[in-house]
Design an enzyme around this catalytic site. Structure first.
Site, PDB file in Angstrom:
ATOM      1  N   ASP A  42       0.841  -1.199   0.000  1.00  0.00           N
ATOM      2  CA  ASP A  42       0.000   0.000   0.000  1.00  0.00           C
ATOM      3  C   ASP A  42       0.876   1.249   0.000  1.00  0.00           C
ATOM      4  OD1 ASP A  42      -2.300  -1.527   0.053  1.00  0.00           O
ATOM      5  OD2 ASP A  42      -2.479  -1.478   2.238  1.00  0.00           O
ATOM      6  N   TYR A  70       6.865  -8.562   8.508  1.00  0.00           N
ATOM      7  CA  TYR A  70       6.529  -7.159   8.749  1.00  0.00           C
ATOM      8  C   TYR A  70       6.804  -6.752  10.189  1.00  0.00           C
ATOM      9  CZ  TYR A  70       3.752  -7.822   4.483  1.00  0.00           C
ATOM     10  OH  TYR A  70       3.349  -8.114   3.215  1.00  0.00           O
ATOM     11  N   ASP A  84      -6.665   0.925   8.422  1.00  0.00           N
ATOM     12  CA  ASP A  84      -5.355   1.485   8.731  1.00  0.00           C
ATOM     13  C   ASP A  84      -5.498   2.969   9.043  1.00  0.00           C
ATOM     14  OD1 ASP A  84      -5.633   2.797   6.298  1.00  0.00           O
ATOM     15  OD2 ASP A  84      -4.134   1.593   5.253  1.00  0.00           O
ATOM     16  N   ARG A 182      -3.547  -5.260   8.105  1.00  0.00           N
ATOM     17  CA  ARG A 182      -4.640  -4.404   8.613  1.00  0.00           C
ATOM     18  C   ARG A 182      -5.714  -5.251   9.278  1.00  0.00           C
ATOM     19  NH1 ARG A 182      -6.845  -1.781   3.488  1.00  0.00           N
ATOM     20  NH2 ARG A 182      -5.667  -3.342   2.330  1.00  0.00           N
TER      21      ARG A 182
END
Length: 310
Positions: A42, A70, A84, A182
């Site tokens: 994103d 992540y 988010d 998310r």
């Protein structure tokens, strides 16, 4: 860039750009059309984005299937339209910070390990009936999405920070491709009894590539301009064979190399790789191709998936 330069460039993706934007910019920097990324990030997300250049675009399908890792910050206390920090707040709750203990968070994380089901968020690039979900979401349309299985291999809690209005939980996640961080934050929040969203996300690993391999756009442009002290393009681009080093390697005899390059099957005497697995065939140090291992009454043999003739 030399058109014969083939390999993977690991970009340290900046915030504010889509993965498509990054590909377009690398096309301009290196003046080559054959460029592709190996897993969408994103716009607000930063970190490891492997970019395949020239013949390496042929291995995108293999690299994008690999696990990702992540560093995540989950904010407990509110949910948003996008799950988010970029979305509009749709629900808030006062958080009893004392209740968000390491023990409770780690217990919730344990319940998320392994194969889980996730319902993709409306603000995602998934297509349903030919339309991107985020296009529908921007029109205020919400449709039913099928839950899909993803795998969470590892979750490590770093720290918990309390604020008057919210609690931030920082953690590391190693997961299969297609996992929405998310949605993971929203689901973890629900297990803790509060609305939550993802406040920050950095991808630190994609397949075999880590932040140590990653380069900024500034470094890439400096290499093209041959600025003093900058690395050369050859130093920045990871060769195809090295990018595929996570696959088993098998050396064939020189007399079989031509047949393999012509797309023929070849026997694998002494090979220990399981049937159905992928393998890289080499001859005299040259990568010949990516093959799949099969078994017959005569033993294991390899069928070509991708052959690299150059």
């Amino acid at each position: 860039m030399n058109e014969q330069q083939h390999g993977v460039l690991v970009l340290h993706k900046p915030a504010g750009m889509t993965s498509h934007d990054c590909v377009a910019k690398i096309r301009r920097i290196y003046q080559t059309k054959k460029v592709g990324h190996t897993g969408t990030l994103d716009p607000d997300v930063t970190g490891v984005l492997p970019i395949c250049i020239n013949n390496a675009t042929r291995i995108v399908e293999y690299l994008q299937e690999l696990p990702k890792a992540y560093e995540v910050v989950m904010r407990i206390g509110s949910t948003t339209t996008t799950e988010d920090a970029s979305g509009e707040v749709v629900e808030t709750a006062k958080v009893d910070a004392a209740s968000i203990t390491r023990e409770r968070v780690e217990e919730a994380m344990k319940e998320m390990l392994g194969v889980i089901e996730q319902t993709p968020p409306m603000y995602s690039a998934i297509k349903v009936n030919g339309q991107r979900l985020y296009d529908l979401a921007r029109e205020g349309i919400t449709i039913e999405r099928k839950a899909r299985e993803v795998t969470i291999y590892e979750l490590q809690l770093h720290h918990i920070e309390s604020n008057a209005e919210y609690v931030d939980v920082s953690f590391y996640c190693l997961c299969s491709k297609g996992t929405y961080m998310r949605t993971l934050c929203v689901d973890l929040g629900q297990k803790l009894g509060y609305p939550a969203h993802m406040a920050k996300l950095v991808r630190v690993k994609s397949g075999p590539f880590t932040m140590q391999h990653a380069h900024t756009f500034e470094e890439l442009e400096a290499s093209m301009n041959k600025e003093q002290g900058s690395k050369s393009i050859e130093q920045l681009v990871i060769p195809i064979g090295e990018a595929l080093s996570y696959l088993p390697r098998y050396e064939i005899t020189a007399d079989r190399a031509k047949a393999v390059l012509n797309g023929l099957e070849t026997g694998l005497p002494g090979c220990q790789v399981e049937e159905g697995k992928l393998i890289c065939l080499y001859s005299n140090g040259q990568l010949l191709g990516i093959h799949k291992v099969y078994k017959s009454h005569r033993g294991l043999y390899a069928k070509p998936e991708k052959v690299f003739r150059t």
